[in-house]
Design a protein around this motif. Structure first.
Motif, mmCIF file in Angstrom:
data_model
loop_
_atom_site.group_PDB
_atom_site.id
_atom_site.type_symbol
_atom_site.label_atom_id
_atom_site.label_comp_id
_atom_site.label_asym_id
_atom_site.label_seq_id
_atom_site.Cartn_x
_atom_site.Cartn_y
_atom_site.Cartn_z
ATOM 1 N N THR A 74 0.840 -1.202 0.000
ATOM 2 C CA THR A 74 0.000 0.000 0.000
ATOM 3 C C THR A 74 0.879 1.258 0.000
ATOM 4 O O THR A 74 0.536 2.257 -0.616
ATOM 5 C CB THR A 74 -0.985 0.031 1.198
ATOM 6 O OG1 THR A 74 -0.225 0.030 2.395
ATOM 7 C CG2 THR A 74 -1.916 -1.146 1.191
ATOM 8 N N ARG A 75 2.033 1.183 0.650
ATOM 9 C CA ARG A 75 2.983 2.311 0.612
ATOM 10 C C ARG A 75 3.433 2.561 -0.823
ATOM 11 O O ARG A 75 3.587 3.698 -1.261
ATOM 12 C CB ARG A 75 4.223 2.005 1.453
ATOM 13 C CG ARG A 75 3.965 1.905 2.917
ATOM 14 C CD ARG A 75 3.709 3.264 3.492
ATOM 15 N NE ARG A 75 3.640 3.207 4.938
ATOM 16 C CZ ARG A 75 3.351 4.256 5.679
ATOM 17 N NH1 ARG A 75 3.106 5.417 5.137
ATOM 18 N NH2 ARG A 75 3.319 4.135 6.996
ATOM 19 N N ALA A 76 3.676 1.470 -1.547
ATOM 20 C CA ALA A 76 4.116 1.594 -2.940
ATOM 21 C C ALA A 76 3.030 2.287 -3.759
ATOM 22 O O ALA A 76 3.306 3.180 -4.569
ATOM 23 C CB ALA A 76 4.415 0.208 -3.512
ATOM 24 N N ALA A 77 1.782 1.882 -3.521
ATOM 25 C CA ALA A 77 0.677 2.454 -4.305
ATOM 26 C C ALA A 77 0.492 3.933 -3.977
ATOM 27 O O ALA A 77 0.130 4.733 -4.851
ATOM 28 C CB ALA A 77 -0.602 1.676 -4.029
ATOM 29 N N GLU A 78 0.748 4.319 -2.721
ATOM 30 C CA GLU A 78 0.559 5.728 -2.318
ATOM 31 C C GLU A 78 1.691 6.619 -2.837
ATOM 32 O O GLU A 78 1.523 7.820 -2.980
ATOM 33 C CB GLU A 78 0.537 5.833 -0.787
ATOM 34 C CG GLU A 78 -0.770 5.348 -0.155
ATOM 35 C CD GLU A 78 -0.582 4.973 1.320
ATOM 36 O OE1 GLU A 78 -1.454 4.281 1.840
ATOM 37 O OE2 GLU A 78 0.454 5.364 1.919
ATOM 38 N N ALA A 79 2.849 5.999 -3.086
ATOM 39 C CA ALA A 79 4.023 6.801 -3.469
ATOM 40 C C ALA A 79 3.892 7.282 -4.913
ATOM 41 O O ALA A 79 3.314 6.601 -5.748
ATOM 42 C CB ALA A 79 5.278 5.950 -3.318
ATOM 43 N N ASP A 80 4.452 8.427 -5.175
ATOM 44 C CA ASP A 80 4.440 8.961 -6.540
ATOM 45 C C ASP A 80 5.588 8.407 -7.365
ATOM 46 O O ASP A 80 5.653 8.614 -8.568
ATOM 47 C CB ASP A 80 4.584 10.495 -6.502
ATOM 48 C CG ASP A 80 3.225 11.140 -6.314
ATOM 49 O OD1 ASP A 80 2.234 10.443 -6.593
ATOM 50 O OD2 ASP A 80 3.179 12.301 -5.889
ATOM 51 N N ALA A 81 6.514 7.718 -6.705
ATOM 52 C CA ALA A 81 7.756 7.294 -7.373
ATOM 53 C C ALA A 81 7.490 6.412 -8.595
ATOM 54 O O ALA A 81 6.596 5.567 -8.579
ATOM 55 C CB ALA A 81 8.605 6.516 -6.366
ATOM 56 N N ASP A 82 8.300 6.620 -9.632
ATOM 57 C CA ASP A 82 8.191 5.781 -10.838
ATOM 58 C C ASP A 82 8.697 4.373 -10.559
ATOM 59 O O ASP A 82 8.270 3.418 -11.208
ATOM 60 C CB ASP A 82 9.053 6.357 -11.975
ATOM 61 C CG ASP A 82 8.557 7.712 -12.418
ATOM 62 O OD1 ASP A 82 7.380 8.010 -12.119
ATOM 63 O OD2 ASP A 82 9.343 8.459 -13.043
ATOM 64 N N HIS A 83 9.651 4.275 -9.634
ATOM 65 C CA HIS A 83 10.277 2.978 -9.367
ATOM 66 C C HIS A 83 10.130 2.617 -7.892
ATOM 67 O O HIS A 83 10.393 3.441 -7.021
ATOM 68 C CB HIS A 83 11.769 3.020 -9.728
ATOM 69 C CG HIS A 83 11.989 3.384 -11.154
ATOM 70 N ND1 HIS A 83 11.761 2.511 -12.183
ATOM 71 C CD2 HIS A 83 12.378 4.547 -11.717
ATOM 72 C CE1 HIS A 83 12.011 3.109 -13.330
ATOM 73 N NE2 HIS A 83 12.388 4.353 -13.077
ATOM 74 N N VAL A 84 9.722 1.382 -7.666
ATOM 75 C CA VAL A 84 9.583 0.864 -6.306
ATOM 76 C C VAL A 84 10.592 -0.266 -6.160
ATOM 77 O O VAL A 84 10.493 -1.268 -6.865
ATOM 78 C CB VAL A 84 8.155 0.313 -6.080
ATOM 79 C CG1 VAL A 84 8.044 -0.327 -4.698
ATOM 80 C CG2 VAL A 84 7.110 1.397 -6.281
ATOM 81 N N VAL A 85 11.575 -0.093 -5.303
ATOM 82 C CA VAL A 85 12.537 -1.179 -5.057
ATOM 83 C C VAL A 85 12.032 -1.911 -3.828
ATOM 84 O O VAL A 85 11.989 -1.357 -2.729
ATOM 85 C CB VAL A 85 13.966 -0.634 -4.865
ATOM 86 C CG1 VAL A 85 14.920 -1.775 -4.490
ATOM 87 C CG2 VAL A 85 14.444 0.050 -6.148
#
Ligand code: 13P
Ligand code: SF4
Length: 377
Positions: free
Chosen positions: A78-89
């Protein structure tokens, strides 16, 4: 339910879900800690908001100290989905990276530093294998409905399969509600892949007298008639890290340290769960220790890195590993070493994203549906 094409299960069973994994280049092997830390920090500074680094609670210290968020498996997605970042490591295991890919936007890329980080328990229920069992089970069930429920610790194709067959996904925190949802729609729950979480949940709901285990590896072990007549069918999967805890570990501790409290993960055996003071996900374990009064003692029944982090994060609390030196690390989580993190971050800086986890679109839509049903519980 929306109309969707079914998932193609014509894949081979394999140890690693992603066989096209890229190995760590030689120049990244044997970096010393100082150089590695500097290179990771430099890459993160260059990438800025383009990247978010997620670290599961079971990752080693040298990895979690670089993470923007540290948490449990679903929380991190859910943190990944909330983040605006193009890349999720995603510093975790394959099923976690897949879940993150399923729930993030299409233009976000999820990167798993080492594709060898594959949870053995998720690998114990491959969708192809479940499909074969499903045919036997539903045939024997006749007019009775069987509803599949899969734990978050499963691959996306199995989540998709469950959605397609009218089931859903659950976490260790909401498995009991997922069972209740399933019993509103059917007579038997097929729970995958963790038999201990399934058994613990069945007991919590008072269903202990009608449980059957389904062993897909034993041709004589799976009696479809008996299974179809039961309330709960438990797929014979387990986590070797959590199976290691035994009732006597709790009893021994209580004798030696009557002041100590015990918190365990629900992937532990039923006797261990019943003997513990608190049972819950890795987030619950963290919250329990965080809420402890200074001087309290808590024995932790889960992966050893989390016990070590908790002692570092809460020096005012005494934290003990529940089975002492016998407590294990997770060999899947261990595959993500900080050299891999350095490598994938530097590849991102170079504009060549490496080890990208991409769930095929039809599978992702169905897996997302299984997760959506969970969110509505
Ligand atoms: P959590 O979802 O509680 O973080 O657990 C994940 C896991 O792999 C436990 O073994
Ligand atoms: Fe899988 Fe167990 Fe490792 Fe969790 S601790 S990722 S369930 S093997």
């Amino acid at each position: 339910m929306p109309e969707m094409e079914s998932v193609d299960l014509e894949t081979d069973l394999s140890l690693f879900k992603y066989d096209d994994l890229e190995q760590l280049p030689d120049e990244y092997r044997g970096l010393d800690e100082q150089e590695r830390t500097e290179r990771i920090e430099r890459a993160l500074a260059t990438l800025g908001d383009d990247v978010v680094v997620l670290g599961h609670n079971y990752q080693r210290r040298e990895v979690v100290e670089h993470a923007d968020f540290v948490g449990d498996s679903y929380e991190l997605s859910t943190r990944a989905a909330e983040a605006d970042a193009d890349h999720v490591v995603f510093c975790g295991v394959t099923f976690m990276a897949e879940s993150a890919d399923v729930i993030t936007d299409d233009d976000q890329q999820v990167i798993l530093p080492s594709m060898e980080a594959s949870c053995p328990m998720a690998g114990m229920a491959e969708a192809l294998q479940v499909d074969a069992a499903w045919a036997e089970l539903t045939d024997a069930a006749g007019d009775d409905d069987v509803v599949p429920v899969t734990y978050m610790n499963s691959y996306a194709d199995l989540k998709a399969f469950c959605a397609e067959q009218g089931g859903l996904v659950c976490t260790s925190s909401n498995a009991h509600r997922a069972f209740e949802w399933a019993f509103e729609r059917g007579d038997t729950v097929l729970f995958l892949p963790d038999k201990h979480l399934g058994e613990n949940t069945a007991h919590r709901l008072g269903l202990e007298d009608s449980i059957v285990e389904w062993d897909p590896w034993d041709p004589d072990g799976a009696d479809a008639e008996a299974a179809a007549a039961a309330d709960v069918v438990l797929w014979d999967g387990y986590c070797q890290v959590h199976e290691r805890f035994r009732e006597h570990h709790v009893a021994d501790l209580r004798e030696e340290r009557p002041d100590a409290n015990v918190v365990v993960h629900p992937e532990c055996r039923r006797e261990v769960v019943e003997a513990a003071d608190v049972v819950g996900s890795t987030s619950t374990i963290c919250e329990t220790v965080a809420a402890a009064d200074p001087g309290e003692t808590w024995a932790i029944g889960t992966e050893i890195h989390l016990a070590n982090h908790l002692q570092r994060w809460h020096p005012e609390v005494e934290v003990l590993p529940l089975c002492g030196d016998a407590c294990m690390d997770c060999n899947a989580m261990r595959q993500i070493d900080p050299n891999y993190l350095t490598w994938v971050l530097e590849e991102l800086v170079a504009g060549t994203p490496t080890n990208v986890v991409e769930v095929p679109p039809r599978e992702a839509d169905l897996a997302d549906l299984a997760v959506e049903r969970m969110l509505e519980l």
